[in-house]
Design a protein around this motif. Structure first.
Motif, mmCIF file in Angstrom:
data_model
loop_
_atom_site.group_PDB
_atom_site.id
_atom_site.type_symbol
_atom_site.label_atom_id
_atom_site.label_comp_id
_atom_site.label_asym_id
_atom_site.label_seq_id
_atom_site.Cartn_x
_atom_site.Cartn_y
_atom_site.Cartn_z
ATOM 1 N N LEU A 16 -5.706 -42.453 32.193
ATOM 2 C CA LEU A 16 -6.160 -41.875 30.983
ATOM 3 C C LEU A 16 -7.500 -40.884 31.115
ATOM 4 O O LEU A 16 -8.215 -41.283 31.976
ATOM 5 C CB LEU A 16 -6.281 -42.648 29.645
ATOM 6 C CG LEU A 16 -4.951 -43.411 28.977
ATOM 7 C CD1 LEU A 16 -5.684 -44.547 28.596
ATOM 8 C CD2 LEU A 16 -4.344 -42.436 28.467
ATOM 9 N N PRO A 17 -7.522 -39.833 30.101
ATOM 10 C CA PRO A 17 -8.945 -39.095 30.454
ATOM 11 C C PRO A 17 -9.658 -39.847 30.011
ATOM 12 O O PRO A 17 -9.846 -40.871 28.934
ATOM 13 C CB PRO A 17 -8.579 -37.975 29.189
ATOM 14 C CG PRO A 17 -6.971 -37.735 29.294
ATOM 15 C CD PRO A 17 -6.623 -38.993 29.447
ATOM 16 N N GLY A 18 -10.703 -40.171 30.727
ATOM 17 C CA GLY A 18 -12.066 -41.003 30.336
ATOM 18 C C GLY A 18 -11.997 -42.437 30.567
ATOM 19 O O GLY A 18 -12.769 -43.071 30.564
ATOM 20 N N MET A 33 -12.201 -47.756 27.070
ATOM 21 C CA MET A 33 -12.458 -46.318 27.946
ATOM 22 C C MET A 33 -14.036 -46.300 28.443
ATOM 23 O O MET A 33 -14.879 -46.064 27.602
ATOM 24 C CB MET A 33 -12.138 -45.085 27.148
ATOM 25 C CG MET A 33 -10.578 -45.384 26.475
ATOM 26 S SD MET A 33 -9.503 -44.996 27.710
ATOM 27 C CE MET A 33 -9.391 -43.536 28.127
ATOM 28 N N PRO A 34 -14.186 -46.132 29.724
ATOM 29 C CA PRO A 34 -15.677 -46.088 29.928
ATOM 30 C C PRO A 34 -16.478 -44.789 29.479
ATOM 31 O O PRO A 34 -17.692 -45.044 29.240
ATOM 32 C CB PRO A 34 -15.689 -46.200 31.770
ATOM 33 C CG PRO A 34 -14.184 -46.824 32.119
ATOM 34 C CD PRO A 34 -13.382 -46.368 30.658
ATOM 35 N N GLN A 35 -15.822 -43.775 29.707
ATOM 36 C CA GLN A 35 -16.428 -42.363 29.160
ATOM 37 C C GLN A 35 -16.865 -42.741 27.640
ATOM 38 O O GLN A 35 -17.840 -42.338 27.211
ATOM 39 C CB GLN A 35 -15.508 -41.306 29.465
ATOM 40 C CG GLN A 35 -16.153 -40.118 29.079
ATOM 41 C CD GLN A 35 -15.372 -38.812 29.553
ATOM 42 O OE1 GLN A 35 -14.269 -39.154 30.105
ATOM 43 N NE2 GLN A 35 -15.572 -37.581 28.875
ATOM 44 N N VAL A 36 -15.985 -43.096 26.913
ATOM 45 C CA VAL A 36 -16.108 -43.212 25.551
ATOM 46 C C VAL A 36 -17.146 -44.379 25.166
ATOM 47 O O VAL A 36 -17.913 -43.931 24.234
ATOM 48 C CB VAL A 36 -14.830 -43.734 24.725
ATOM 49 C CG1 VAL A 36 -15.045 -43.555 23.088
ATOM 50 C CG2 VAL A 36 -13.573 -42.719 24.877
ATOM 51 N N GLU A 65 -15.516 -33.842 23.479
ATOM 52 C CA GLU A 65 -14.988 -33.536 24.716
ATOM 53 C C GLU A 65 -13.622 -34.345 24.906
ATOM 54 O O GLU A 65 -12.586 -33.842 25.568
ATOM 55 C CB GLU A 65 -15.970 -33.701 25.849
ATOM 56 C CG GLU A 65 -16.955 -32.472 25.831
ATOM 57 C CD GLU A 65 -16.427 -31.084 25.788
ATOM 58 O OE1 GLU A 65 -15.312 -31.069 26.630
ATOM 59 O OE2 GLU A 65 -16.865 -30.351 25.140
ATOM 60 N N VAL A 66 -13.728 -35.877 24.768
ATOM 61 C CA VAL A 66 -12.661 -36.683 24.703
ATOM 62 C C VAL A 66 -11.604 -36.309 24.196
ATOM 63 O O VAL A 66 -10.030 -36.297 24.561
ATOM 64 C CB VAL A 66 -12.956 -38.078 24.737
ATOM 65 C CG1 VAL A 66 -11.948 -38.991 25.225
ATOM 66 C CG2 VAL A 66 -14.410 -38.256 25.659
ATOM 67 N N THR A 93 -11.166 -37.368 9.200
ATOM 68 C CA THR A 93 -12.441 -36.294 9.554
ATOM 69 C C THR A 93 -12.316 -35.712 10.899
ATOM 70 O O THR A 93 -11.629 -36.366 11.876
ATOM 71 C CB THR A 93 -13.528 -37.305 9.459
ATOM 72 O OG1 THR A 93 -13.567 -38.209 10.212
ATOM 73 C CG2 THR A 93 -13.742 -37.799 7.914
ATOM 74 N N GLU A 94 -13.185 -34.975 11.444
ATOM 75 C CA GLU A 94 -13.070 -34.482 12.806
ATOM 76 C C GLU A 94 -13.785 -35.195 13.484
ATOM 77 O O GLU A 94 -14.426 -36.352 13.135
ATOM 78 C CB GLU A 94 -13.985 -33.027 12.820
ATOM 79 C CG GLU A 94 -13.623 -31.830 12.292
ATOM 80 C CD GLU A 94 -12.433 -31.412 13.218
ATOM 81 O OE1 GLU A 94 -12.531 -31.454 14.475
ATOM 82 O OE2 GLU A 94 -11.522 -30.619 12.752
ATOM 83 N N PRO A 95 -13.286 -35.760 14.782
ATOM 84 C CA PRO A 95 -14.060 -36.586 15.804
ATOM 85 C C PRO A 95 -15.573 -36.429 15.923
ATOM 86 O O PRO A 95 -16.016 -35.408 15.768
ATOM 87 C CB PRO A 95 -13.553 -36.370 17.114
ATOM 88 C CG PRO A 95 -12.158 -35.683 16.863
ATOM 89 C CD PRO A 95 -12.429 -34.730 15.536
#
Length: 991
Positions: free
Chosen positions: A188-190, A346-349, A386-387, A378-380
């Motif tokens: 996965l991304p991140g 998720m490490p990046q998150v 970026e994620v 709502t918006e992230p």
């Protein structure tokens, strides 16, 4: 002195004839010839000059092409200097000749002409000599080796994240195998792919596993040229003036062909043609690792690993390392746990959220961030933009018809494992899959969609076969996209946790989809105004016991209704309003004892699941559901008492109900083998089933062989199989014939919406019925239970067992071997993957005699239990056949003495994929393998229990490099040979 070539060339020049003698007349003749032939000799000189210039051009081209990887010699430089000097002299001579040409009227003195003529002849010889001399010199030599500029990465320290370190170690092991040239790292991304790659980059530098290591980050704008330039830059090769990609590829290939190098390609978004880069398969010591998101690239790799999400402990440690021990304080502990859950491993998150809270000691800020993350409308939050964009990019690239299929996952609770067949049925009911009219075609289409999502790392496999889940973080992203794209729609979605208050009736108004799965729901609104609702998921709410009488009145557009595992006692009459309902799940509603007569109004119903309910009989109104394509039903254990409803005796399955369902494609009837009522009606029900022309899938119990034979002879759909298995006939079946030790409800998987192609045969007749062979010919899995006459499976015929992938032989008292080479012709069990041999009192060997060398070569799992006459598991050449065996279990075999026969000559890696070996209750076993040269390259886990005579093990760090643990008792370990305990002292684990 002129060389031989020059001397010969002088003879070819136009010179005066040399008369015999050396008198004054001969001398004058020669001088006169230099003058008389001057113009012709000039022409010859210019011709030789052109040859010399061509040779110079060839040398210069070679220097230009290879100057980046080689350097010119000093003698080559000297030769080129001499050519330049010679060109100057020839030009000077040419100028003198042009000046003298104007004097040929008699004004030019003879001595000047004579001198010019002699010089022309001499220079011509020198040109020829200079041209030929280049063949004898070395033009270029290899440059002195220079190490590329090492690129060091500075990843986040991941010492507290063992799971990521494990990926690095696994990659190191793969890189040590010279056969693996292309390795993929995906996820996965991140999820931490870049961190793992950076850590790997530094690790291979430290251990000096490669001479040259190259790092290239491609991102979206990656290209072959970008990789080439990065490699050449790291090699310190001057690329100025080189614009041709093919020339760069040649340079790279020539430099790397004999080197031990590693190319790390991070953020790969599209397929890379390595040949265009200059990386070729014949580079014996080179390897390339790709980091990408899409599993589709895996087919291009020699091996690959998936970077999984962090475990709960690793995630917490990473979060703690950034924010500190504040997360242990009571005020923050619960918030931190919920934040970590939202981060989904998720490490990046985790890092983004943790850094935003670093040095923040106001719990209100923590709660506000959590609320923002959980709010789908709502918006992230800024830290996750970026994620979110990375996920949105993948979503935007999906075909339009697949986008709603992905967003549908958002209606299931976090980390909820969904069975793929169930999901596909919902997709079809919601008309996400519109082109498939048949359920089988829809399932095929749905499988392809799910595989695509899995390859793009949007889904993960669950613990149960065929189950998938969407990671929590991606589910949040899907919810946000859904709320943004469907702004005019309203959804009521729970998170799988106990709700504080039951949803009010106003909250149901105008909703399009409702998902309140596992919410401990006990109350429903009386008459919700939700005329647009298409999906209603209420499963796994055991506190829900009643549905209000008018609950369904406004739900005429409802397509999916799931009440699985609730405790409802009845369905209301308002169910008649569901005129567009496509699927109805009532399975595991154990308190539901009957279906309402209003069921006949559901003319659009295609799938009805009423397994594991209290229903004892099917209503006659069921025959009115002419659109029904799939019926799944089971009946509670009944020993012979007739069914009584409202004081009247009712049939379990009334006559002509099944026969009336002309559109039926899939039918599953689970019945306890002790149910005497079923034994009384099965012939009639089987006859009705045989009349269904559209039937493609069947789960059915035939208690008698005669009933089964009659069915196969008369079944319309089965006969269509003669036109080809992929035609309009059966796609799948799960059939039990006979009742010897039959499981309750046939042993069907509760979630087994499709039957696969399974045959369980437990009939003791001596002769093999032809009907059995007809269905066995199409079976993928086969169970032979309690057949007392067969001595081996070869009597069934090789061709009839050809497609079998899983086979269980149990309580067959006469079985002596599985394959008899004296009977079998051709390949036996060519595609068999799993073989279970249980309670076979006369079994002495798996293979008897010589068998075809490709038999059993696909076998991955082998289990033997209670085979008291078996003395050696793998005798003779059989070990060579087990090239794909991964799991081996031998239990309660009292006579077995050795696993691999002693004295046989085998290849050192005869079991290259064996990972797990379990030996239990083998009192006479004394040897696993006596051959010390035997290797166990994949063995990871060894379990040993009650094997008192086994004092030696053939394993070591050298021949079993992946061995992680030997599970055994402390008593058994203490009795091992000391040499074995020394070799394996760090691997034992006492049970």
């Amino acid at each position: 002195m002129l060389g031989t070539a020059a001397a010969q060339a002088i003879g070819n020049l136009v010179t005066p004839a040399v008369q015999a003698g050396d008198g004054i007349i001969g001398c004058l003749g020669r001088k006169y010839g230099y003058v008389r032939n001057l113009s012709e000799n000039i022409v010859i000189l210019e011709r030789e000059e052109r040859y010399l210039l061509s040779k110079e051009a060839d040398v210069t081209t070679l220097l230009d092409r290879k100057e980046q990887i080689m350097e010119r010699t000093r003698e080559c430089t000297t030769w080129l200097d001499e050519v330049q000097e010679m060109k100057g002299k020839i030009q000077e001579l040419r100028n003198r000749y042009q000046n003298t040409s104007r004097c040929f009227c008699g004004l030019c003195p003879f001595p000047s002409l004579l001198k010019l003529g002699k010089t022309t002849v001499t220079k011509t010889a020198e040109v020829i000599d200079l041209k030929s001399r280049v063949e004898k010199i070395t033009i270029m030599v290899e440059r002195a080796p220079t190490s590329p500029i090492p690129i060091r990465k500075h990843p986040e320290k991941i010492g507290n994240v063992p799971s990521l370190d494990e990926h690095v170690e696994m990659l190191i092991k793969l890189l040590k195998d010279d056969k693996l040239k292309r390795i993929g790292v995906w996820g996965l991304p991140g999820v931490g792919k870049t961190t793992v790659m950076e850590k790997l980059n530094n690790k291979v530098h430290e251990i000096q596993l490669f001479d040259d290591i190259f790092w290239v980050t491609l991102s979206k704008g990656g290209s072959v040229r970008k990789i080439q330039l990065a490699i050449l830059e790291q090699l310190k090769v001057e690329v100025k003036g080189i614009h041709d990609s093919d020339q760069m590829a040649d340079i790279i290939s020539e430099i790397l062909v004999n080197k031990k190098y590693l190319l790390l390609l991070d953020e790969v978004f599209s397929e890379i043609n390595l040949k265009e880069v200059g990386i070729h398969d014949d580079h014996e010591h080179g390897a390339v690792i790709f980091a990408y998101r899409d599993r589709d690239f895996c087919c291009l790799m020699d091996d690959h690993i998936k970077i999984e999400r962090l475990s709960n402990d690793d995630a917490k440690n990473l979060f703690r390392k950034i924010v500190g021990n504040i997360i242990d304080r009571p005020t923050y502990k619960k918030i931190a746990e919920r934040l970590l859950k939202e981060c989904g491993g998720m490490p990046q998150v985790i890092k983004l959220i943790a850094y935003s809270l670093r040095n923040e000691d106001d719990p209100a800020v923590w709660r506000h961030l959590l609320s923002d993350m959980q709010s789908p409308g709502t918006e992230p939050v800024q830290e996750l933009q970026e994620v979110y964009k990375a996920f949105k990019l993948i979503y935007d690239k999906l075909p339009v018809d697949k986008k709603p299929c992905l967003l549908y996952w958002a209606f299931f609770p976090p980390d909820y494992e969904v069975y793929q067949e169930y999901l596909i049925e919902c997709w079809k009911a919601e008309q996400f899959i519109v082109e498939a009219r048949k359920l089988g075609d829809a399932r095929d289409k749905g499988h392809a969609i799910i595989r695509e999502f899995e390859k793009k790392s949007l889904l993960e496999r669950g613990r149960k076969a065929g189950h998938f889940k969407m990671p929590l973080f991606l589910r949040r992203m899907a919810l946000k996209i859904m709320y943004q794209e469907e702004k005019d729609s309203k959804f009521l979605v729970g998170d799988g946790e106990e709700i504080e208050e039951q949803p009010l009736e106003e909250e149901w108004e105008g909703v399009q989809r409702v998902s309140l799965i596992s919410q401990k729901l006990y109350n429903l609104p009386c008459r919700p105004a939700c005329t647009k609702i298409s999906t209603l998921l209420l499963q796994k709410n055991p506190s829900l016991t009643k549905i209000p009488e008018l609950f369904f009145e406004y739900m005429c557009d409802l397509r999916v209704l799931d009440l699985y595992d609730t405790r409802i006692i009845s369905l209301t009459s308002s169910i008649s309003s569901l005129i567009n309902l496509r699927v109805l799940y009532l399975n595991n509603c154990s308190e539901l004892v009957e279906l309402p007569p209003e069921l006949e109004k559901l003319k659009s119903l295609e799938i009805l699941d009423i397994r594991c309910t209290g229903i004892l009989t099917l209503p006659e109104q069921l025959a009115q559901l002419t659109s029904l394509k799939c019926l799944r039903v089971s009946f509670k254990q009944n020993f012979g008492c007739p069914n009584h409803i409202n004081g009247q005796q009712e049939e379990m399955i009334p006559s002509n109900v099944i026969a009336s369902l002309s559109s039926l494609q899939e039918l599953s009837i689970d019945v306890n083998f002790k149910n005497q009522i079923w034994n009384q009606i099965v012939d009639r029900v089987a006859e009705e089933v045989a009349s269904l022309e559209a039937l493609t899938s069947l789960c059915f119990y035939f208690p008698r062989l005669s009933c089964f034979e009659t069915f196969i002879e008369n079944c319309i759909s089965w006969k269509k199989n003669s036109m080809g298995w992929e035609g309009n006939g059966f796609r799948s079946f799960r059939i039990l014939v006979g009742n010897h030790k039959a499981d309750n409800f046939l042993g069907f998987d509760f979630f087994g919406y499709t039957a696969e192609r399974h045959l369980r045969f437990s009939v003791v007749e001596e002769d093999i019925p032809f009907a059995l062979l007809k269905i066995l010919n199409k079976a993928l899995s086969f169970e032979l239970i309690g057949r007392h006459h067969a001595k081996n499976l070869s009597v069934f015929g090789t061709d009839y067992l050809k497609e079998v992938e899983a086979c269980t032989i149990e309580e067959c008292n006469e079985i002596e071997s599985i394959i008899d080479g004296g009977i079998a012709t051709g390949v036996s069990f060519e595609f068999l993957q799993k073989l279970h041999l249980i309670n076979l009192p006369k079994l002495v060997s798996i293979c008897k005699g010589s068998i075809h060398p490709t038999s059993l070569t696909k076998l991955t799992t082998l289990t033997l239990k209670s085979c008291p006459k078996l003395k050696c598991l793998v005798p003779g050449d059989m070990v060579q056949l087990l090239c794909h065996l991964q799991d081996l279990q031998v239990e309660d075999c009292s006579a077995i003495k050795e696993i691999i026969e002693d004295g046989i000559i085998v290849q050192s890696e005869a079991l290259p994929r064996l990972k797990n070996m379990e030996l239990c209750n083998l009192p006479r076993l004394f040897s696993v393998c006596e051959d010390a040269s035997f290797e166990w390259p994949s063995l990871e886990i060894m379990k040993i229990k009650t094997c008192p005579e086994l004092r030696d093990l053939p394993f070591s760090v050298e021949n079993a490099p992946k061995l992680k643990v030997i599970e055994c008792t402390i008593n058994w370990w203490s009795r091992l040979n000391d040499s074995v305990k020394d070799r394996l002292k760090d691997l034992h684990s006492f049970t």
